[in-house]
Design a protein around this motif. Structure first.
Motif, short mmCIF file in Angstrom:
data_model
loop_
_atom_site.label_atom_id
_atom_site.label_comp_id
_atom_site.label_asym_id
_atom_site.label_seq_id
_atom_site.Cartn_x
_atom_site.Cartn_y
_atom_site.Cartn_z
N ASN A 116 19.19 57.43 -15.96
CA ASN A 116 19.55 56.22 -15.07
C ASN A 116 21.02 56.41 -14.27
O ASN A 116 21.03 56.14 -13.20
CB ASN A 116 20.00 55.07 -16.00
CG ASN A 116 18.70 54.65 -16.83
OD1 ASN A 116 17.72 54.37 -16.22
ND2 ASN A 116 18.88 53.95 -18.04
N LEU A 144 12.89 58.46 -11.55
CA LEU A 144 12.55 57.21 -11.29
C LEU A 144 12.06 56.94 -9.76
O LEU A 144 12.58 57.72 -9.07
CB LEU A 144 13.85 56.44 -11.49
CG LEU A 144 13.61 54.75 -11.23
CD1 LEU A 144 12.63 54.15 -12.48
CD2 LEU A 144 15.28 53.95 -11.20
N PHE A 165 7.38 52.47 -14.99
CA PHE A 165 7.57 52.15 -16.42
C PHE A 165 6.63 51.17 -16.78
O PHE A 165 6.87 50.04 -16.05
CB PHE A 165 8.90 52.03 -16.91
CG PHE A 165 9.99 53.56 -16.84
CD1 PHE A 165 10.31 54.10 -18.20
CD2 PHE A 165 10.42 53.78 -15.82
CE1 PHE A 165 10.59 55.21 -18.22
CE2 PHE A 165 11.17 54.96 -15.74
CZ PHE A 165 11.46 55.47 -16.86
N ARG A 168 9.20 48.53 -19.13
CA ARG A 168 10.23 48.01 -18.79
C ARG A 168 10.32 47.09 -17.71
O ARG A 168 9.40 47.33 -16.88
CB ARG A 168 11.28 49.35 -18.53
CG ARG A 168 11.53 50.39 -19.72
CD ARG A 168 12.48 49.83 -20.72
NE ARG A 168 13.50 49.26 -20.42
CZ ARG A 168 14.61 50.11 -19.87
NH1 ARG A 168 14.50 51.46 -20.20
NH2 ARG A 168 15.88 49.66 -19.53
N THR A 169 11.38 46.34 -17.45
CA THR A 169 11.51 45.57 -16.21
C THR A 169 12.56 46.14 -15.31
O THR A 169 13.14 47.15 -15.71
CB THR A 169 11.74 44.08 -16.75
OG1 THR A 169 13.30 44.02 -17.14
CG2 THR A 169 10.98 43.38 -17.82
N TYR A 170 12.41 45.75 -14.09
CA TYR A 170 12.99 46.19 -13.05
C TYR A 170 14.00 45.25 -12.37
O TYR A 170 13.68 43.86 -12.41
CB TYR A 170 11.95 46.56 -11.85
CG TYR A 170 11.38 48.02 -12.35
CD1 TYR A 170 11.87 49.14 -11.55
CD2 TYR A 170 10.43 47.86 -13.15
CE1 TYR A 170 10.95 50.28 -11.79
CE2 TYR A 170 9.66 49.07 -13.23
CZ TYR A 170 9.74 50.49 -12.61
OH TYR A 170 9.31 51.26 -13.02
N THR A 175 16.14 49.98 -10.03
CA THR A 175 16.52 50.55 -11.11
C THR A 175 15.78 49.75 -12.25
O THR A 175 15.60 48.59 -12.10
CB THR A 175 17.93 50.52 -11.13
OG1 THR A 175 18.60 49.15 -11.05
CG2 THR A 175 18.58 51.25 -9.89
N LEU A 176 16.14 50.22 -13.36
CA LEU A 176 15.42 49.66 -14.59
C LEU A 176 16.60 48.78 -15.10
O LEU A 176 17.75 48.88 -15.13
CB LEU A 176 15.12 50.57 -15.59
CG LEU A 176 14.37 51.81 -15.51
CD1 LEU A 176 14.09 52.56 -16.54
CD2 LEU A 176 12.73 50.98 -14.99
N THR A 177 16.15 47.69 -15.88
CA THR A 177 16.93 46.46 -16.38
C THR A 177 17.57 47.27 -17.50
O THR A 177 17.00 47.94 -18.29
CB THR A 177 16.16 45.32 -17.03
OG1 THR A 177 15.40 44.79 -16.04
CG2 THR A 177 17.18 44.32 -17.24
N ARG A 179 19.02 48.13 -20.92
CA ARG A 179 18.58 47.60 -22.31
C ARG A 179 19.63 46.53 -23.03
O ARG A 179 19.45 46.05 -24.01
CB ARG A 179 18.44 48.74 -23.34
CG ARG A 179 17.24 49.63 -22.98
CD ARG A 179 17.04 50.84 -23.78
NE ARG A 179 15.76 51.51 -23.39
CZ ARG A 179 14.65 51.40 -24.33
NH1 ARG A 179 14.50 50.58 -24.87
NH2 ARG A 179 13.65 52.15 -23.72
N SER A 184 14.60 43.50 -21.12
CA SER A 184 14.62 44.74 -20.43
C SER A 184 13.34 45.51 -20.97
O SER A 184 12.87 46.35 -20.25
CB SER A 184 15.76 45.40 -20.94
OG SER A 184 15.76 45.63 -22.43
#
Length: 241
Positions: A116, A144, A165, A168-170, A175-177, A179, A184
């Motif tokens: 990340n 990513l 992903f 996973r949520t965005y 970017t990824l949410t 955790r 997330s």
């Protein structure tokens, strides 16, 4: 159309077992094996490589930050030089184990916070890409989708795989949410399947705030430590076929 379904595995260590590695291997096409810094240990690495070869899977190294207690998901400020060294150290170790068992390392995918951080930090990404290139320029660098890491890999002369992903949520910036935030990680199979098919068929994903984000889906990640991981992998394999 072909697409890779990958999973982060080999995350057990010592007396602790994490994930259902052999079950997951029945449904994925490549694996990213922890290299001992955030998870895994030498024996687990060796055994996971053996299992992956038996299942005829592409084998990747999954280097992380030196944070076993935090599972490599806590941000640690490191210099580009430190990033170069820790990536090369971990990838080299797994590369040796793969070679010793008569196979070849396929790719490298940074883990957790390192992944990340690299998605946003071009200097860090360039160090990671150079560490991989200097080891073996034929290795594929996973990053990513649309991130600084994939940009740096391309600049370095590596083949890159834009990763998305499944579970996973965005965020709106792609970017990824984190955790640390609610929602997330996705556990509902219908929701995961719907997200993946939008990614594959339309090269899009919904952010948690409702925006539509354009992505490139070369490889799809499912997490081995997701409690619904095996069920999700089986459903996705069937649906993608």
């Amino acid at each position: 159309m072909l697409i890779d379904l990958n999973c982060d595995l080999g995350e057990s260590f010592g007396a602790y077992t994490i994930g259902k590695d052999e079950e997951m291997m029945k449904y994925v096409t490549s694996v990213n094996i922890a290299c001992g810094f955030h998870a895994g240990d030498p024996l687990v690495m060796m055994q996971t490589v053996h299992q992956a070869i038996e299942h005829n899977l592409k084998i990747g190294a999954h280097p992380g930050l030196p944070d076993l207690q935090g599972f490599g998901r806590r941000t640690i400020n490191i210099t580009p030089q430190e990033a170069y060294a820790l990536v090369q150290y971990q990838v080299g170790a797994l590369q040796a184990m793969v070679k010793a068992q008569g196979s070849k390392l396929s790719h490298v995918k940074p883990h957790g916070a390192l992944y990340n951080m690299a998605a946003k930090d071009i200097d860090l990404s360039r160090s990671i890409a150079k560490a991989v290139y200097d080891l073996d320029e034929s290795l594929v660098l996973f990053g990513l989708s649309g991130s600084e890491l994939t940009r740096a890999g391309t600049e370095a002369g590596l083949t890159v795989a834009h990763e998305v992903f499944a579970d996973r949520t965005y965020q709106a910036d792609g970017t990824l949410t984190s955790r640390s935030l609610p929602d997330s990680v996705l556990h509902d199979a219908d929701r995961v399947e719907e997200q993946v098919m939008r990614m594959v068929e339309h090269q899009q994903v919904y952010a948690v705030t409702g925006e539509i984000i354009s992505i490139q889906a070369d490889t799809i990640c499912l997490h081995g430590d997701n409690s619904e991981g095996v069920n999700l992998a089986k459903r996705l394999k069937d649906r993608l076929r």
